[in-house]
Design a protein around this motif. Structure first.
Motif, PDB file in Angstrom:
ATOM      1  N   SER A  10     -43.418 103.687  18.623  1.00 20.23           N
ATOM      2  CA  SER A  10     -44.441 102.346  17.114  1.00 20.23           C
ATOM      3  C   SER A  10     -45.791 102.602  18.240  1.00 20.23           C
ATOM      4  O   SER A  10     -46.909 101.704  17.637  1.00 20.23           O
ATOM      5  CB  SER A  10     -43.335 101.734  17.286  1.00 20.23           C
ATOM      6  OG  SER A  10     -43.759 100.948  18.309  1.00 20.23           O
ATOM      7  N   ILE A  60     -45.736 107.758   3.274  1.00 20.35           N
ATOM      8  CA  ILE A  60     -44.950 107.274   2.907  1.00 20.35           C
ATOM      9  C   ILE A  60     -45.701 105.655   2.334  1.00 20.35           C
ATOM     10  O   ILE A  60     -46.803 105.152   2.390  1.00 20.35           O
ATOM     11  CB  ILE A  60     -44.405 106.882   4.606  1.00 20.35           C
ATOM     12  CG1 ILE A  60     -44.074 108.050   5.500  1.00 20.35           C
ATOM     13  CG2 ILE A  60     -43.890 106.086   4.724  1.00 20.35           C
ATOM     14  CD1 ILE A  60     -44.249 107.654   6.639  1.00 20.35           C
ATOM     15  N   ASP A  61     -44.503 105.154   1.473  1.00 16.40           N
ATOM     16  CA  ASP A  61     -44.856 103.623   0.711  1.00 16.40           C
ATOM     17  C   ASP A  61     -45.916 104.149   0.343  1.00 16.40           C
ATOM     18  O   ASP A  61     -47.626 103.416  -0.367  1.00 16.40           O
ATOM     19  CB  ASP A  61     -45.515 102.617   1.290  1.00 16.40           C
ATOM     20  CG  ASP A  61     -43.403 102.540   2.096  1.00 16.40           C
ATOM     21  OD1 ASP A  61     -42.632 102.770   1.169  1.00 16.40           O
ATOM     22  OD2 ASP A  61     -43.787 102.104   3.017  1.00 16.40           O
ATOM     23  N   GLN A  65     -49.948 108.996   6.499  1.00 13.75           N
ATOM     24  CA  GLN A  65     -48.889 108.116   7.755  1.00 13.75           C
ATOM     25  C   GLN A  65     -48.518 109.586   8.580  1.00 13.75           C
ATOM     26  O   GLN A  65     -49.080 110.606   8.153  1.00 13.75           O
ATOM     27  CB  GLN A  65     -47.723 107.048   7.974  1.00 13.75           C
ATOM     28  CG  GLN A  65     -48.095 106.102   7.427  1.00 13.75           C
ATOM     29  CD  GLN A  65     -47.399 105.084   7.298  1.00 13.75           C
ATOM     30  OE1 GLN A  65     -46.706 104.725   8.495  1.00 13.75           O
ATOM     31  NE2 GLN A  65     -46.635 104.330   6.546  1.00 13.75           N
ATOM     32  N   LEU A  67     -47.106 110.120  12.005  1.00 15.40           N
ATOM     33  CA  LEU A  67     -45.963 109.929  12.564  1.00 15.40           C
ATOM     34  C   LEU A  67     -46.024 110.654  14.578  1.00 15.40           C
ATOM     35  O   LEU A  67     -46.496 112.077  14.385  1.00 15.40           O
ATOM     36  CB  LEU A  67     -44.393 110.030  12.600  1.00 15.40           C
ATOM     37  CG  LEU A  67     -44.381 109.541  10.813  1.00 15.40           C
ATOM     38  CD1 LEU A  67     -42.969 109.729  10.632  1.00 15.40           C
ATOM     39  CD2 LEU A  67     -44.672 108.131  11.121  1.00 15.40           C
ATOM     40  N   ASN A 187     -41.114  96.618  11.109  1.00  4.64           N
ATOM     41  CA  ASN A 187     -40.030  97.560   9.729  1.00  4.64           C
ATOM     42  C   ASN A 187     -38.632  97.912   9.762  1.00  4.64           C
ATOM     43  O   ASN A 187     -38.082  98.263  10.994  1.00  4.64           O
ATOM     44  CB  ASN A 187     -40.920  98.699  10.115  1.00  4.64           C
ATOM     45  CG  ASN A 187     -40.220 100.664  10.294  1.00  4.64           C
ATOM     46  OD1 ASN A 187     -39.476 100.145   8.913  1.00  4.64           O
ATOM     47  ND2 ASN A 187     -41.928 101.185  10.056  1.00  4.64           N
ATOM     48  N   LYS A 189     -36.309 100.189   8.880  1.00  9.44           N
ATOM     49  CA  LYS A 189     -36.161 100.905   9.110  1.00  9.44           C
ATOM     50  C   LYS A 189     -36.030 101.865  10.708  1.00  9.44           C
ATOM     51  O   LYS A 189     -35.564 103.254  10.847  1.00  9.44           O
ATOM     52  CB  LYS A 189     -37.503 102.009   8.474  1.00  9.44           C
ATOM     53  CG  LYS A 189     -36.985 102.486   6.787  1.00  9.44           C
ATOM     54  CD  LYS A 189     -37.989 102.952   6.417  1.00  9.44           C
ATOM     55  CE  LYS A 189     -39.597 102.505   6.572  1.00  9.44           C
ATOM     56  NZ  LYS A 189     -40.198 103.445   5.273  1.00  9.44           N
ATOM     57  N   THR A 205     -39.711 104.225  13.901  1.00 10.34           N
ATOM     58  CA  THR A 205     -40.192 103.440  12.912  1.00 10.34           C
ATOM     59  C   THR A 205     -39.817 104.044  11.281  1.00 10.34           C
ATOM     60  O   THR A 205     -39.404 103.566  10.415  1.00 10.34           O
ATOM     61  CB  THR A 205     -41.134 103.241  12.671  1.00 10.34           C
ATOM     62  OG1 THR A 205     -42.629 104.030  12.831  1.00 10.34           O
ATOM     63  CG2 THR A 205     -41.493 102.460  14.520  1.00 10.34           C
ATOM     64  N   GLU A 206     -39.395 105.397  10.889  1.00  9.70           N
ATOM     65  CA  GLU A 206     -38.959 106.292   9.893  1.00  9.70           C
ATOM     66  C   GLU A 206     -38.287 106.962  10.068  1.00  9.70           C
ATOM     67  O   GLU A 206     -37.559 106.993  10.979  1.00  9.70           O
ATOM     68  CB  GLU A 206     -40.769 106.808   9.270  1.00  9.70           C
ATOM     69  CG  GLU A 206     -41.349 106.609   9.195  1.00  9.70           C
ATOM     70  CD  GLU A 206     -41.634 105.022   8.339  1.00  9.70           C
ATOM     71  OE1 GLU A 206     -41.174 105.749   7.673  1.00  9.70           O
ATOM     72  OE2 GLU A 206     -42.698 104.183   7.938  1.00  9.70           O
TER      73      GLU A 206
END
Length: 243
Positions: A10, A60-61, A65, A67, A187, A189, A205-206
């Motif tokens: 993160s 994402i959402d 994003q 990662l 977060n 997740k 975080t995902e």
């Protein structure tokens, strides 16, 4: 006491300082690269890149994003690669009792191409790479020379964001869980990956599969060898066995 890394993705900005510091400390040669439509370079781990910051792009959402995942050997608590290597040549892969570091020695060059492939196939994270010129099988060694001298691994020493952390395993687990609790407030997740099996603990975080195919420990099919698979491997032609 065993040592461990805690890698908080993160906080990672993909500066790749860890990747470069690793290469510099080990004196590894440059690897030719080319633009492939991603900032990730080289495209995969190599015998001369023990560390690789992986880039993954997802929506994402409703937002694009990136990662980032600083990939490296996980220094398994019970390394299956060592079990397979020992079946061919004792001493090719060793585990340092003081730190838990899994070390590939110069003896790996005595492994045949097929034997080296078996060692790699046993790795739950697809880490080891064979140098075709020398025959050596290579990967992260936890900067064992630095650690034994009371220093941090090069990747941790150079990290400026707090992504990379290193110390006694108990302390790193404590830090990981405290950090996870804070991150989950924003977060839910967020999770730690395979903390019971390895000495390189990631916070993501995902969902883990969004980061990399081998971000999570492979199990059964294509993963660490079951007893049946290991015995089947030992039954292969004698030419692939030691002696």
């Amino acid at each position: 006491m065993p040592k461990a890394f805690f890698i908080d993705t993160s906080r990672c900005t993909a500066c790749r300082g860890c990747q470069i510091a690793c290469k510099e400390w080990h004196g590894n040669k440059a690897v030719p690269t080319r633009q492939r439509g991603t900032h990730q370079n080289p495209p995969d781990l190599t015998p001369f890149n023990y560390k690789l910051v992986r880039f993954a792009e997802h929506v994402i959402d409703g937002r694009v994003q990136w990662l980032f995942f600083p990939d490296q050997c996980r220094h398994c608590i019970n390394p299956p690669c060592k079990d397979v290597a020992d079946s061919y040549l004792e001493g090719a892969v060793v585990q340092d009792e003081a730190t838990g570091a899994v070390i590939y020695t110069d003896k790996t060059k005595e492994l045949s191409i097929d034997q080296a492939r078996d060692v790699r196939d046993a790795c739950p994270y697809n880490i080891p790479r064979r140098d075709e010129d020398t025959g050596l099988v290579r990967k992260c060694d936890m900067c064992i020379d630095r650690v034994q001298a009371g220093m941090k691994p090069a990747c941790v020493h150079t990290c400026c964001t707090g992504t990379m952390n290193f110390g006694e395993r108990d302390a790193m687990l404590d830090l990981a869980h405290k950090t996870l609790a804070k991150v989950k407030e924003k977060n839910p997740k967020a999770q730690l990956l395979d903390e019971d099996d390895i000495n390189v603990i990631y916070l993501v975080t995902e969902p883990r599969k969004l980061y990399h195919e081998y971000a999570e420990r492979r199990e059964q099919k294509g993963g660490p060898m079951t007893r049946q698979a290991f015995l089947a491997m030992l039954a292969r032609p004698v030419g692939r066995m030691r002696g």
